[in-house]
Design a protein around this motif. Structure first.
Motif, PDB file in Angstrom:
ATOM      1  N   GLU A   2      40.990 -15.372   7.831  1.00  0.00           N
ATOM      2  CA  GLU A   2      39.637 -14.978   7.440  1.00  0.00           C
ATOM      3  C   GLU A   2      38.672 -16.115   7.758  1.00  0.00           C
ATOM      4  O   GLU A   2      38.941 -17.269   7.452  1.00  0.00           O
ATOM      5  CB  GLU A   2      39.624 -14.685   5.941  1.00  0.00           C
ATOM      6  CG  GLU A   2      38.350 -14.092   5.439  1.00  0.00           C
ATOM      7  CD  GLU A   2      38.450 -13.697   3.977  1.00  0.00           C
ATOM      8  OE1 GLU A   2      37.500 -13.988   3.244  1.00  0.00           O
ATOM      9  OE2 GLU A   2      39.469 -13.125   3.573  1.00  0.00           O
ATOM     10  N   GLU A  25      40.364 -19.420   6.273  1.00  0.00           N
ATOM     11  CA  GLU A  25      41.455 -19.215   5.318  1.00  0.00           C
ATOM     12  C   GLU A  25      42.610 -18.536   6.047  1.00  0.00           C
ATOM     13  O   GLU A  25      42.414 -17.546   6.751  1.00  0.00           O
ATOM     14  CB  GLU A  25      40.997 -18.359   4.150  1.00  0.00           C
ATOM     15  CG  GLU A  25      42.045 -18.242   3.065  1.00  0.00           C
ATOM     16  CD  GLU A  25      41.515 -17.576   1.813  1.00  0.00           C
ATOM     17  OE1 GLU A  25      42.257 -17.547   0.830  1.00  0.00           O
ATOM     18  OE2 GLU A  25      40.373 -17.094   1.813  1.00  0.00           O
ATOM     19  N   TYR A  26      43.791 -19.097   5.870  1.00  0.00           N
ATOM     20  CA  TYR A  26      44.969 -18.589   6.570  1.00  0.00           C
ATOM     21  C   TYR A  26      46.080 -18.326   5.564  1.00  0.00           C
ATOM     22  O   TYR A  26      46.417 -19.199   4.770  1.00  0.00           O
ATOM     23  CB  TYR A  26      45.432 -19.602   7.620  1.00  0.00           C
ATOM     24  CG  TYR A  26      46.670 -19.180   8.362  1.00  0.00           C
ATOM     25  CD1 TYR A  26      46.619 -18.131   9.269  1.00  0.00           C
ATOM     26  CD2 TYR A  26      47.882 -19.810   8.145  1.00  0.00           C
ATOM     27  CE1 TYR A  26      47.750 -17.724   9.948  1.00  0.00           C
ATOM     28  CE2 TYR A  26      49.019 -19.409   8.825  1.00  0.00           C
ATOM     29  CZ  TYR A  26      48.949 -18.367   9.731  1.00  0.00           C
ATOM     30  OH  TYR A  26      50.068 -17.965  10.395  1.00  0.00           O
ATOM     31  N   GLY A  27      46.611 -17.124   5.583  1.00  0.00           N
ATOM     32  CA  GLY A  27      47.744 -16.776   4.730  1.00  0.00           C
ATOM     33  C   GLY A  27      49.038 -17.179   5.419  1.00  0.00           C
ATOM     34  O   GLY A  27      49.497 -16.500   6.335  1.00  0.00           O
ATOM     35  N   SER A  29      51.987 -17.289   4.018  1.00  0.00           N
ATOM     36  CA  SER A  29      52.949 -16.275   3.587  1.00  0.00           C
ATOM     37  C   SER A  29      52.259 -15.420   2.536  1.00  0.00           C
ATOM     38  O   SER A  29      51.065 -15.569   2.284  1.00  0.00           O
ATOM     39  CB  SER A  29      54.210 -16.939   3.021  1.00  0.00           C
ATOM     40  OG  SER A  29      53.923 -17.574   1.786  1.00  0.00           O
ATOM     41  N   LYS A  30      53.006 -14.515   1.887  1.00  0.00           N
ATOM     42  CA  LYS A  30      52.409 -13.661   0.853  1.00  0.00           C
ATOM     43  C   LYS A  30      51.910 -14.468  -0.333  1.00  0.00           C
ATOM     44  O   LYS A  30      50.996 -14.056  -1.026  1.00  0.00           O
ATOM     45  CB  LYS A  30      53.425 -12.635   0.353  1.00  0.00           C
ATOM     46  CG  LYS A  30      53.705 -11.531   1.322  1.00  0.00           C
ATOM     47  CD  LYS A  30      54.632 -10.513   0.700  1.00  0.00           C
ATOM     48  CE  LYS A  30      54.888  -9.373   1.646  1.00  0.00           C
ATOM     49  NZ  LYS A  30      55.761  -8.358   1.053  1.00  0.00           N
ATOM     50  N   ARG A  31      52.505 -15.614  -0.570  1.00  0.00           N
ATOM     51  CA  ARG A  31      52.157 -16.416  -1.751  1.00  0.00           C
ATOM     52  C   ARG A  31      51.497 -17.757  -1.431  1.00  0.00           C
ATOM     53  O   ARG A  31      51.137 -18.481  -2.325  1.00  0.00           O
ATOM     54  CB  ARG A  31      53.410 -16.668  -2.576  1.00  0.00           C
ATOM     55  CG  ARG A  31      53.996 -15.406  -3.133  1.00  0.00           C
ATOM     56  CD  ARG A  31      55.147 -15.735  -4.018  1.00  0.00           C
ATOM     57  NE  ARG A  31      55.740 -14.519  -4.525  1.00  0.00           N
ATOM     58  CZ  ARG A  31      56.728 -14.473  -5.355  1.00  0.00           C
ATOM     59  NH1 ARG A  31      57.266 -15.594  -5.779  1.00  0.00           N
ATOM     60  NH2 ARG A  31      57.204 -13.333  -5.771  1.00  0.00           N
ATOM     61  N   LEU A  32      51.370 -18.089  -0.184  1.00  0.00           N
ATOM     62  CA  LEU A  32      50.846 -19.399   0.179  1.00  0.00           C
ATOM     63  C   LEU A  32      49.649 -19.237   1.114  1.00  0.00           C
ATOM     64  O   LEU A  32      49.752 -18.615   2.169  1.00  0.00           O
ATOM     65  CB  LEU A  32      51.941 -20.212   0.876  1.00  0.00           C
ATOM     66  CG  LEU A  32      51.624 -21.642   1.258  1.00  0.00           C
ATOM     67  CD1 LEU A  32      51.397 -22.493   0.014  1.00  0.00           C
ATOM     68  CD2 LEU A  32      52.773 -22.219   2.072  1.00  0.00           C
ATOM     69  N   THR A  33      48.475 -19.771   0.707  1.00  0.00           N
ATOM     70  CA  THR A  33      47.284 -19.715   1.547  1.00  0.00           C
ATOM     71  C   THR A  33      46.704 -21.109   1.716  1.00  0.00           C
ATOM     72  O   THR A  33      46.810 -21.950   0.832  1.00  0.00           O
ATOM     73  CB  THR A  33      46.197 -18.795   0.957  1.00  0.00           C
ATOM     74  OG1 THR A  33      45.812 -19.278  -0.319  1.00  0.00           O
ATOM     75  CG2 THR A  33      46.683 -17.371   0.835  1.00  0.00           C
ATOM     76  N   SER A  63      46.820 -23.013  -1.858  1.00  0.00           N
ATOM     77  CA  SER A  63      47.077 -22.214  -3.060  1.00  0.00           C
ATOM     78  C   SER A  63      48.464 -21.601  -2.986  1.00  0.00           C
ATOM     79  O   SER A  63      48.838 -21.018  -1.966  1.00  0.00           O
ATOM     80  CB  SER A  63      46.049 -21.091  -3.205  1.00  0.00           C
ATOM     81  OG  SER A  63      44.767 -21.605  -3.373  1.00  0.00           O
ATOM     82  N   PHE A  76      47.663 -18.569  -9.439  1.00  0.00           N
ATOM     83  CA  PHE A  76      47.504 -19.446  -8.291  1.00  0.00           C
ATOM     84  C   PHE A  76      47.339 -20.881  -8.741  1.00  0.00           C
ATOM     85  O   PHE A  76      46.533 -21.185  -9.616  1.00  0.00           O
ATOM     86  CB  PHE A  76      46.310 -19.017  -7.432  1.00  0.00           C
ATOM     87  CG  PHE A  76      46.619 -17.844  -6.575  1.00  0.00           C
ATOM     88  CD1 PHE A  76      47.227 -18.009  -5.345  1.00  0.00           C
ATOM     89  CD2 PHE A  76      46.338 -16.568  -7.014  1.00  0.00           C
ATOM     90  CE1 PHE A  76      47.532 -16.924  -4.554  1.00  0.00           C
ATOM     91  CE2 PHE A  76      46.639 -15.472  -6.229  1.00  0.00           C
ATOM     92  CZ  PHE A  76      47.233 -15.652  -4.995  1.00  0.00           C
TER      93      PHE A  76
END
Length: 93
Positions: A2, A25-27, A29-33, A63, A76
């Protein structure tokens, strides 16, 4: 991924401040940004005293989401790295 940009403007009886922050902003993984937020332009204009215009701050935020039940709710835990481009700051954080 994003991407974002904004314009921040603040006024007070002492003067005004403006900045143009960008964000990526880059994800991972599902839990790590990971959020990378440079400020390529900022200006601080007090009514009296030293004025500054130039590069702004750099903020990085990692996060980690921790699931505390199976309802897809997350807590988070942020980790922030903040760096100033000006070693002679007008004010600290």
């Amino acid at each position: 991924m994003e991407l974002g940009a904004g314009l921040e403007y603040q006024t007070s009886k002492e003067g005004y401040e403006a900045a143009l922050p960008l964000s990526v902003e880059y994800g991972v993984s599902k839990r790590l940004t990971f959020l990378f937020e440079p400020v390529p332009f900022t200006t601080i204009r007090p009514k009296t005293g030293r004025r500054v215009t130039g590069l702004g701050d750099l903020e990085m935020l990692l996060s980690i989401g921790i699931s505390y039940d199976n309802n897809h709710a997350f807590l988070f835990l942020p980790g922030i790295v903040w760096a100033s481009q000006d070693s002679k700051q007008l004010f600290g954080r």
